[in-house]
Design a protein around this motif. Structure first.
Motif, PDB file in Angstrom:
ATOM      1  N   ARG A  25      84.639  11.520 109.967  1.00 21.79           N
ATOM      2  CA  ARG A  25      84.950  12.885 109.998  1.00 21.79           C
ATOM      3  C   ARG A  25      83.758  13.625 109.490  1.00 21.79           C
ATOM      4  N   PRO A  26      83.581  14.975 109.885  1.00 17.23           N
ATOM      5  CA  PRO A  26      82.337  16.118 109.569  1.00 17.23           C
ATOM      6  C   PRO A  26      82.134  15.725 108.234  1.00 17.23           C
ATOM      7  N   VAL A  27      80.908  15.556 107.753  1.00 14.55           N
ATOM      8  CA  VAL A  27      80.371  15.473 106.337  1.00 14.55           C
ATOM      9  C   VAL A  27      80.205  16.966 105.710  1.00 14.55           C
ATOM     10  N   LEU A  28      80.812  17.182 104.474  1.00 17.76           N
ATOM     11  CA  LEU A  28      80.649  18.227 103.622  1.00 17.76           C
ATOM     12  C   LEU A  28      79.995  17.702 102.389  1.00 17.76           C
ATOM     13  N   VAL A  29      78.685  18.168 102.232  1.00 14.47           N
ATOM     14  CA  VAL A  29      78.060  18.210 100.918  1.00 14.47           C
ATOM     15  C   VAL A  29      78.331  19.148 100.085  1.00 14.47           C
ATOM     16  N   LEU A  30      78.697  18.579  98.589  1.00 13.11           N
ATOM     17  CA  LEU A  30      78.944  19.528  97.750  1.00 13.11           C
ATOM     18  C   LEU A  30      77.902  19.395  96.539  1.00 13.11           C
ATOM     19  N   SER A  31      77.384  20.437  96.137  1.00 10.83           N
ATOM     20  CA  SER A  31      75.971  20.454  95.163  1.00 10.83           C
ATOM     21  C   SER A  31      76.422  21.472  94.038  1.00 10.83           C
ATOM     22  N   ASN A  32      76.348  20.841  92.938  1.00  9.47           N
ATOM     23  CA  ASN A  32      76.835  21.624  91.625  1.00  9.47           C
ATOM     24  C   ASN A  32      76.125  22.500  90.710  1.00  9.47           C
ATOM     25  N   ARG A  92      73.787  16.391 110.844  1.00  4.59           N
ATOM     26  CA  ARG A  92      73.942  17.469 110.510  1.00  4.59           C
ATOM     27  C   ARG A  92      75.335  17.693 109.598  1.00  4.59           C
ATOM     28  N   VAL A  93      75.549  18.475 108.598  1.00  8.05           N
ATOM     29  CA  VAL A  93      76.443  18.626 107.715  1.00  8.05           C
ATOM     30  C   VAL A  93      76.875  19.984 107.340  1.00  8.05           C
ATOM     31  N   HIS A  94      78.209  20.259 106.997  1.00  5.01           N
ATOM     32  CA  HIS A  94      78.670  21.357 106.044  1.00  5.01           C
ATOM     33  C   HIS A  94      77.593  21.141 104.399  1.00  5.01           C
ATOM     34  N   PHE A  95      77.690  22.410 104.175  1.00  6.84           N
ATOM     35  CA  PHE A  95      77.198  22.467 102.795  1.00  6.84           C
ATOM     36  C   PHE A  95      77.843  23.382 101.817  1.00  6.84           C
ATOM     37  N   LEU A  96      78.222  22.872 100.751  1.00  7.69           N
ATOM     38  CA  LEU A  96      78.790  23.901  99.819  1.00  7.69           C
ATOM     39  C   LEU A  96      78.119  23.631  98.594  1.00  7.69           C
ATOM     40  N   GLY A  97      77.455  24.773  98.060  1.00  6.33           N
ATOM     41  CA  GLY A  97      76.654  24.949  96.716  1.00  6.33           C
ATOM     42  C   GLY A  97      77.030  26.049  95.730  1.00  6.33           C
ATOM     43  N   LEU A  98      77.242  25.518  94.520  1.00  8.58           N
ATOM     44  CA  LEU A  98      77.733  26.556  93.667  1.00  8.58           C
ATOM     45  C   LEU A  98      76.494  26.691  92.449  1.00  8.58           C
ATOM     46  N   SER A  99      75.994  27.883  92.215  1.00 12.08           N
ATOM     47  CA  SER A  99      75.188  28.125  91.006  1.00 12.08           C
ATOM     48  C   SER A  99      73.559  27.719  91.564  1.00 12.08           C
ATOM     49  N   LEU A 100      73.080  26.495  90.886  1.00  8.63           N
ATOM     50  CA  LEU A 100      72.006  26.070  91.266  1.00  8.63           C
ATOM     51  C   LEU A 100      72.401  25.354  92.514  1.00  8.63           C
ATOM     52  N   GLY A 101      73.429  24.670  92.835  1.00  7.81           N
ATOM     53  CA  GLY A 101      73.668  24.191  94.233  1.00  7.81           C
ATOM     54  C   GLY A 101      73.794  25.148  95.194  1.00  7.81           C
ATOM     55  N   GLY A 102      74.021  26.486  94.968  1.00 16.92           N
ATOM     56  CA  GLY A 102      73.914  27.418  95.933  1.00 16.92           C
ATOM     57  C   GLY A 102      72.405  28.025  96.098  1.00 16.92           C
ATOM     58  N   PHE A 103      71.411  27.819  95.155  1.00 15.12           N
ATOM     59  CA  PHE A 103      70.035  27.966  95.424  1.00 15.12           C
ATOM     60  C   PHE A 103      69.732  26.778  96.665  1.00 15.12           C
ATOM     61  N   VAL A 104      70.092  25.685  96.203  1.00 17.79           N
ATOM     62  CA  VAL A 104      69.792  24.665  97.260  1.00 17.79           C
ATOM     63  C   VAL A 104      70.194  24.970  98.544  1.00 17.79           C
ATOM     64  N   GLY A 105      71.405  25.475  98.670  1.00 15.74           N
ATOM     65  CA  GLY A 105      72.127  25.740  99.981  1.00 15.74           C
ATOM     66  C   GLY A 105      70.940  26.887 100.548  1.00 15.74           C
ATOM     67  N   ILE A 116      71.990  21.840 108.921  1.00 20.07           N
ATOM     68  CA  ILE A 116      73.411  22.814 108.562  1.00 20.07           C
ATOM     69  C   ILE A 116      74.183  23.276 109.525  1.00 20.07           C
ATOM     70  N   GLU A 117      75.155  22.769 109.455  1.00 29.75           N
ATOM     71  CA  GLU A 117      76.570  23.202 110.309  1.00 29.75           C
ATOM     72  C   GLU A 117      76.977  24.722 109.613  1.00 29.75           C
ATOM     73  N   SER A 203      67.358  36.088 104.881  1.00 27.44           N
ATOM     74  CA  SER A 203      67.747  36.726 106.055  1.00 27.44           C
ATOM     75  C   SER A 203      67.470  35.844 107.239  1.00 27.44           C
ATOM     76  N   LEU A 204      66.701  34.823 107.080  1.00 22.73           N
ATOM     77  CA  LEU A 204      66.346  33.911 108.000  1.00 22.73           C
ATOM     78  C   LEU A 204      67.389  32.919 108.131  1.00 22.73           C
ATOM     79  N   ILE A 205      68.381  32.882 107.368  1.00 18.58           N
ATOM     80  CA  ILE A 205      69.394  31.798 107.444  1.00 18.58           C
ATOM     81  C   ILE A 205      70.299  32.295 108.858  1.00 18.58           C
ATOM     82  N   ALA A 206      70.461  31.102 109.508  1.00 20.07           N
ATOM     83  CA  ALA A 206      71.257  31.330 110.795  1.00 20.07           C
ATOM     84  C   ALA A 206      72.617  30.668 111.074  1.00 20.07           C
ATOM     85  N   ALA A 207      72.924  29.830 109.800  1.00 16.21           N
ATOM     86  CA  ALA A 207      74.196  29.018 109.937  1.00 16.21           C
ATOM     87  C   ALA A 207      75.164  30.087 109.556  1.00 16.21           C
TER      88      ALA A 207
END
Length: 265
Positions: A25-32, A92-105, A116-117, A203-207
């Motif tokens: 299946r497509p991979v989804l990374v969760l970052s907390n 390639r993966v989907h990435f979901l980051g919350l808080s510090l995980g969002g900084f990493v995203g 990053i898909e 602003s460089l993020i293209a995903a």
């Protein structure tokens, strides 16, 4: 639930991770969030694993991962993810980051766009200040005999007053997890947040990007989510009534936004 596994980064840190859901299946990374572990996502994994191979991990300094001495950088936290993807041979993966995980995203979207898909940035910011605030937090966690005061601070920042008013099993579990944390690891990640500034580069993020914010977030304000969505070309914005850990406080609305963006497209 699956067992926790480990891999070792290039600089010798053991990082804990878990995989749930069928292979292929497509991979989804969760970052907390900072001061949480991969168990922050326990309430979402069963549902997400119906459609994805779900990859969770503990930041260095947190949970089952090593806590090296010294300040960590956002570059290092981002490279930890890239090395984990390389170790698992995930291109390639989907990435979901919350808080510090969002900084990493955000960092991954800028520095490793080919990996990053689709990107979901929840309750996060391109920059949090002032630096003196994080220096104070670092001094506090390194000097205190325990992390009780730090845990109380996070509870106030993460959850609405209604959840904090009486006995609440969820709040108690998050509080207990902080008490068990490495002060050195927490200080290292505070330094990463202190030094991160992506305001000029997001602003460089293209995903394709979804930004989720909490209308009552006291840390990464709703205005921060609005600013991220405005800076990233074509980004979608969803503001939910809630504070910081929206996947915990508002799980139904949070999952509706996430699955709509990742699946129903």
């Amino acid at each position: 639930m699956t067992e926790t596994l480990h891999f070792t980064t290039g600089d010798g840190a053991r990082i804990a991770y878990r995989l749930d859901g069928p292979e292929g299946r497509p991979v989804l990374v969760l970052s907390n969030s900072i001061a949480t572990t991969l168990h922050m996502w326990d309430g979402q994994v069963a549902e997400l694993a119906k459609s994805f191979r779900v990859l969770r991990y503990d930041f260095r300094g947190h949970g089952g991962s090593d806590a090296p001495a010294g300040a960590y950088s956002l570059d290092r936290l981002g490279r930890d993810v890239l090395e984990l993807l390389d170790f698992l041979r995930l291109a390639r993966v989907h990435f979901l980051g919350l808080s510090l995980g969002g900084f990493v995203g955000q960092w991954l979207g800028i520095h490793a766009p080919e990996r990053i898909e689709r990107l979901i940035l929840s309750n996060t910011s391109p920059h949090l200040g002032p630096a003196s605030y994080f220096d104070e937090q670092i001094r506090n966690v390194c000097a205190a005999s325990d992390l009780a005061a730090t845990a109380d601070m996070f509870m106030r920042n993460w959850f609405p007053a209604a959840m904090l008013a009486g006995p609440n099993k969820t709040v108690e579990e998050f509080h207990a997890a902080i008490l068990a944390m490495s002060p050195q690891g927490l200080a290292g990640c505070f330094a990463a947040v202190r030094d991160a500034d992506l305001r000029r580069t997001i602003s460089l993020i293209a995903a394709p990007t979804l930004v989720i914010g909490g209308e009552d977030d006291k840390v990464t304000l709703a205005s921060h989510s609005e600013a991220i969505a405005a800076a990233i070309p074509g980004a979608e914005l969803v503001l939910l009534p809630g504070v910081h850990l929206l996947n915990v406080e508002r799980p139904v609305e949070f999952m509706e936004a996430v699955t709509r963006f990742l699946i129903a497209r």
